[in-house]
Design a protein around this motif. Structure first.
Motif, mmCIF file in Angstrom:
data_model
loop_
_atom_site.group_PDB
_atom_site.id
_atom_site.type_symbol
_atom_site.label_atom_id
_atom_site.label_comp_id
_atom_site.label_asym_id
_atom_site.label_seq_id
_atom_site.Cartn_x
_atom_site.Cartn_y
_atom_site.Cartn_z
ATOM 1 N N ILE A 80 12.621 -0.204 38.455
ATOM 2 C CA ILE A 80 12.451 -0.535 39.873
ATOM 3 C C ILE A 80 12.112 -2.009 39.976
ATOM 4 N N SER A 81 12.173 -2.543 41.180
ATOM 5 C CA SER A 81 11.874 -3.962 41.357
ATOM 6 C C SER A 81 10.369 -4.202 41.272
ATOM 7 N N GLU A 82 9.997 -5.439 41.045
ATOM 8 C CA GLU A 82 8.587 -5.800 40.976
ATOM 9 C C GLU A 82 7.878 -5.507 42.294
ATOM 10 N N PHE A 83 8.595 -5.686 43.414
ATOM 11 C CA PHE A 83 7.997 -5.445 44.723
ATOM 12 C C PHE A 83 7.661 -3.972 44.920
ATOM 13 N N GLN A 84 8.412 -3.078 44.287
ATOM 14 C CA GLN A 84 8.172 -1.648 44.450
ATOM 15 C C GLN A 84 6.955 -1.166 43.679
ATOM 16 N N GLU A 85 6.551 -1.926 42.688
ATOM 17 C CA GLU A 85 5.430 -1.504 41.859
ATOM 18 C C GLU A 85 4.126 -1.524 42.643
ATOM 19 N N TYR A 86 3.170 -0.791 42.138
ATOM 20 C CA TYR A 86 1.911 -0.594 42.859
ATOM 21 C C TYR A 86 1.164 -1.907 43.106
ATOM 22 N N ARG A 87 0.672 -2.031 44.353
ATOM 23 C CA ARG A 87 -0.217 -3.136 44.709
ATOM 24 C C ARG A 87 -1.315 -2.592 45.611
ATOM 25 N N GLU A 88 -2.542 -3.011 45.350
ATOM 26 C CA GLU A 88 -3.667 -2.591 46.190
ATOM 27 C C GLU A 88 -4.171 -3.791 46.977
ATOM 28 N N TYR A 89 -4.244 -3.627 48.295
ATOM 29 C CA TYR A 89 -4.716 -4.693 49.169
ATOM 30 C C TYR A 89 -6.229 -4.592 49.333
ATOM 31 N N ARG A 90 -6.905 -5.714 49.253
ATOM 32 C CA ARG A 90 -8.365 -5.729 49.353
ATOM 33 C C ARG A 90 -8.796 -5.837 50.811
ATOM 34 N N THR A 91 -8.311 -4.912 51.595
ATOM 35 C CA THR A 91 -8.662 -4.874 53.012
ATOM 36 C C THR A 91 -8.462 -3.453 53.510
ATOM 37 N N ARG A 92 -8.946 -3.165 54.712
ATOM 38 C CA ARG A 92 -8.775 -1.818 55.237
ATOM 39 C C ARG A 92 -7.347 -1.639 55.746
ATOM 40 N N TYR A 93 -6.946 -0.396 55.861
ATOM 41 C CA TYR A 93 -5.570 -0.053 56.194
ATOM 42 C C TYR A 93 -5.267 -0.298 57.668
ATOM 43 N N ILE A 94 -4.246 -1.087 57.920
ATOM 44 C CA ILE A 94 -3.692 -1.267 59.255
ATOM 45 C C ILE A 94 -2.195 -1.003 59.140
ATOM 46 N N SER A 95 -1.721 0.020 59.824
ATOM 47 C CA SER A 95 -0.323 0.436 59.657
ATOM 48 C C SER A 95 0.653 -0.489 60.373
ATOM 49 N N SER A 96 0.260 -0.981 61.553
ATOM 50 C CA SER A 96 1.200 -1.774 62.336
ATOM 51 C C SER A 96 0.471 -2.755 63.241
ATOM 52 N N ALA A 97 1.204 -3.760 63.660
ATOM 53 C CA ALA A 97 0.659 -4.768 64.576
ATOM 54 C C ALA A 97 1.626 -4.976 65.731
ATOM 55 N N GLN A 98 1.105 -4.885 66.947
ATOM 56 C CA GLN A 98 1.876 -5.294 68.118
ATOM 57 C C GLN A 98 1.586 -6.767 68.317
ATOM 58 N N TRP A 99 2.627 -7.596 68.295
ATOM 59 C CA TRP A 99 2.427 -9.032 68.185
ATOM 60 C C TRP A 99 3.122 -9.769 69.329
ATOM 61 N N ASP A 134 2.754 -14.378 56.933
ATOM 62 C CA ASP A 134 2.181 -14.286 55.593
ATOM 63 C C ASP A 134 0.900 -13.462 55.591
ATOM 64 N N GLU A 135 0.092 -13.630 56.628
ATOM 65 C CA GLU A 135 -1.165 -12.882 56.712
ATOM 66 C C GLU A 135 -0.907 -11.384 56.873
ATOM 67 N N LEU A 136 0.111 -11.035 57.656
ATOM 68 C CA LEU A 136 0.477 -9.628 57.788
ATOM 69 C C LEU A 136 0.856 -9.040 56.432
ATOM 70 N N ALA A 137 1.648 -9.794 55.672
ATOM 71 C CA ALA A 137 2.069 -9.327 54.353
ATOM 72 C C ALA A 137 0.891 -9.210 53.408
ATOM 73 N N GLU A 138 -0.052 -10.165 53.464
ATOM 74 C CA GLU A 138 -1.207 -10.149 52.568
ATOM 75 C C GLU A 138 -2.138 -8.974 52.849
ATOM 76 N N CYS A 139 -2.121 -8.471 54.081
ATOM 77 C CA CYS A 139 -2.960 -7.327 54.439
ATOM 78 C C CYS A 139 -2.214 -5.999 54.299
ATOM 79 N N GLY A 140 -0.955 -6.071 53.897
ATOM 80 C CA GLY A 140 -0.195 -4.842 53.731
ATOM 81 C C GLY A 140 0.184 -4.177 55.037
ATOM 82 N N VAL A 141 0.306 -4.939 56.104
ATOM 83 C CA VAL A 141 0.786 -4.390 57.381
ATOM 84 C C VAL A 141 2.292 -4.185 57.241
ATOM 85 N N MET A 142 2.734 -2.956 57.362
ATOM 86 C CA MET A 142 4.107 -2.617 57.022
ATOM 87 C C MET A 142 5.054 -2.544 58.213
ATOM 88 N N ALA A 143 4.540 -2.697 59.434
ATOM 89 C CA ALA A 143 5.406 -2.590 60.609
ATOM 90 C C ALA A 143 4.854 -3.439 61.746
#
Length: 466
Positions: A80-99, A134-143
């Motif tokens: 699999i690609s490197e991006f697919q491999e496990y990563r843990e974000y050091r922040t609380r879970y936020i699924s989406s952002a209305q921007w 970039d900040e959205l990506a760093e927090c693992g916001v996926m949508a």
């Protein structure tokens, strides 16, 4: 026997939620237990899944994952690609952002909460916009859901889209007035293999131009709905009710359904921003609003439930489950430790100037300026700021106890304070909360009786007699 995650699936984790499988096409996260997560980690093209270390439960889980299209058989070492491999974000879970990627707009809406026609709201530079991406990506916001102002007036709109897609952040919705929705834009999105929902305002047949402040706005949004339908883009709608257009709900919903719209949210124009100055005595009271809603419900069923309808603070129903409906704001069960706003636990709103807020209505409140700017801090710090967490973690008992009226109210354990943002908005302006009108106006019983007559097979969502 070797398997790998299909290319749109990745493994992620957050504080207190360490094991998740994410579909990057939709931004949806499925949280797993430790054993299930280990099974997904083995799907990397390197582990022979026919070995005895794979027990029967794990094997069954993998079989189901294959049937769902999450994993597929592969050759040894295919990986699999490197991006697919496990990563843990050091922040609380936020699924989406209305921007709100801009506060500016090409319309002059009479009810704009951020006073975009007066250009009071800012527009961040391209550099600052990319920082937020970039900040959205760093927090693992996926949508994200992109809104404004009018998001399509940004010249770098497609650059923002590309930056989000490069970081595998799904674009679920685009909120727009429809004026700039054209075939070229939809072709560009189609070329990128994405089909976000276009959510467009439609403020009543014959009344849309008046509220939007631009001649021809109704014709343009109708054309936008048709174009999206014909080119395979899903659409939703929002409608702001006032005394002028309240009689158009039935006609408007049936018209939108003919254009392929699948759902609508209807709410009243709030007395903030531009509406406080330009309502021209068309402001509707809660009693008048709720009576308008109630009058429409029989037509909704008579017309065959043309789409999912949310009458804000009142009623929700969908043709997918025709015999169920929800009385908005009514809670059958009560727990004082529940959070007032479940939405704020997993979603956030980013304002035009770059503040992380609980939702759009908060941006129109006086205390919004107390929230820090993402451009000056990290998104993680903003989401964990004292002001943000104070509201996001507020439980039902704390919210109710903040008001003497709520503490003494016999209905508080059923309304649980209502919407946090609307509650604060009404308290600031001395207005009656919709939840108070709902209970003290007897609307719950009226809704039940009205639905029972219109659709006898529908199940009332209320157990206790009120």
């Amino acid at each position: 026997m070797y398997y790998k995650l299909n290319e749109n699936y990745i493994l992620r984790g957050w504080e207190k939620l360490p094991y998740a499988l994410v579909d990057t096409k939709t931004g949806h996260s499925e949280f797993l237990n430790y054993e299930q997560f280990q099974a997904m980690k083995y799907c990397n093209g390197k582990v022979d899944l026919s070995l005895p270390i794979i027990d029967d439960d794990m094997r069954e889980f993998l079989n189901q994952a294959e049937q769902k299209g999450i994993i597929s058989a592969c050759s040894e070492g295919e990986g699999i690609s490197e991006f697919q491999e496990y990563r843990e974000y050091r922040t609380r879970y936020i699924s989406s952002a209305q921007w709100s990627i801009t506060g500016k707009c090409n319309y002059k809406c009479r009810h704009c909460y951020m006073s975009a026609p007066e250009a009071n709201a800012p527009e961040l530079s391209h550099k600052d916009i990319m920082k937020i991406v970039d900040e959205l990506a760093e927090c693992g916001v996926m949508a994200v859901q992109l809104t404004g102002g009018e998001p399509l007036i940004r010249r770098d709109f497609l650059e923002i889209v590309d930056a989000l897609l490069e970081r595998k952040i799904a674009i679920q919705q685009i909120y727009t007035n429809g004026a700039l929705v054209n075939e070229k834009l939809l072709r560009e999105l189609d070329n990128r293999k994405i089909h976000p929902e276009f959510n467009m305002s439609y403020d009543g047949s014959g009344w849309h131009d008046w509220l939007r402040g631009i001649p021809g706005a109704e014709e343009r949004v109708n054309n936008a709905f048709r174009l999206c339908r014909d080119m395979g883009f899903p659409t939703g709608a929002e409608m702001a009710i006032h005394l002028g257009n309240k009689h158009t709900i039935r006609e408007s919903i049936n018209h939108l359904a003919s254009l392929g719209v699948t759902h609508i949210k209807i709410s009243h124009a709030a007395k903030i921003g531009e509406w406080a100055k330009h309502s021209e005595d068309k402001n509707i009271t809660l009693h008048e609003l709720f009576q308008t809603y109630l009058d429409y419900i029989p037509y909704y069923y008579a017309d065959g439930m043309p789409m999912r309808v949310l009458l804000a603070s009142f009623f929700l129903a969908t043709p997918k489950i025709p015999d169920k409906y929800m009385i908005v704001g009514y809670n059958e069960s009560y727990s004082p430790d529940n959070f007032v706003c479940g939405h704020a636990r997993t979603s956030t709103y980013i304002s035009p100037e770059g503040r992380a807020l609980l939702c759009i209505p908060v941006s129109g409140m006086k205390f919004a300026e107390n929230f820090p700017l993402i451009t000056e801090h990290s998104l993680s710090k903003c989401l964990n700021s004292q002001e943000y967490l104070r509201l996001a973690k507020m439980n039902v008992s704390e919210f109710i106890n903040s008001s003497a009226k709520c503490r003494a109210c016999k209905f508080s354990r059923h309304c649980t304070g209502g919407c946090l943002a609307i509650g604060y908005m009404c308290d600031e302006d001395g207005e009656t909360r919709p939840s108070c009108e709902m209970f003290y106006g007897g609307w719950i019983r009226k809704i039940i009786d009205t639905v029972r007559e219109a659709r006898p097979s529908a199940i009332a969502p209320v157990i206790e007699e009120l």
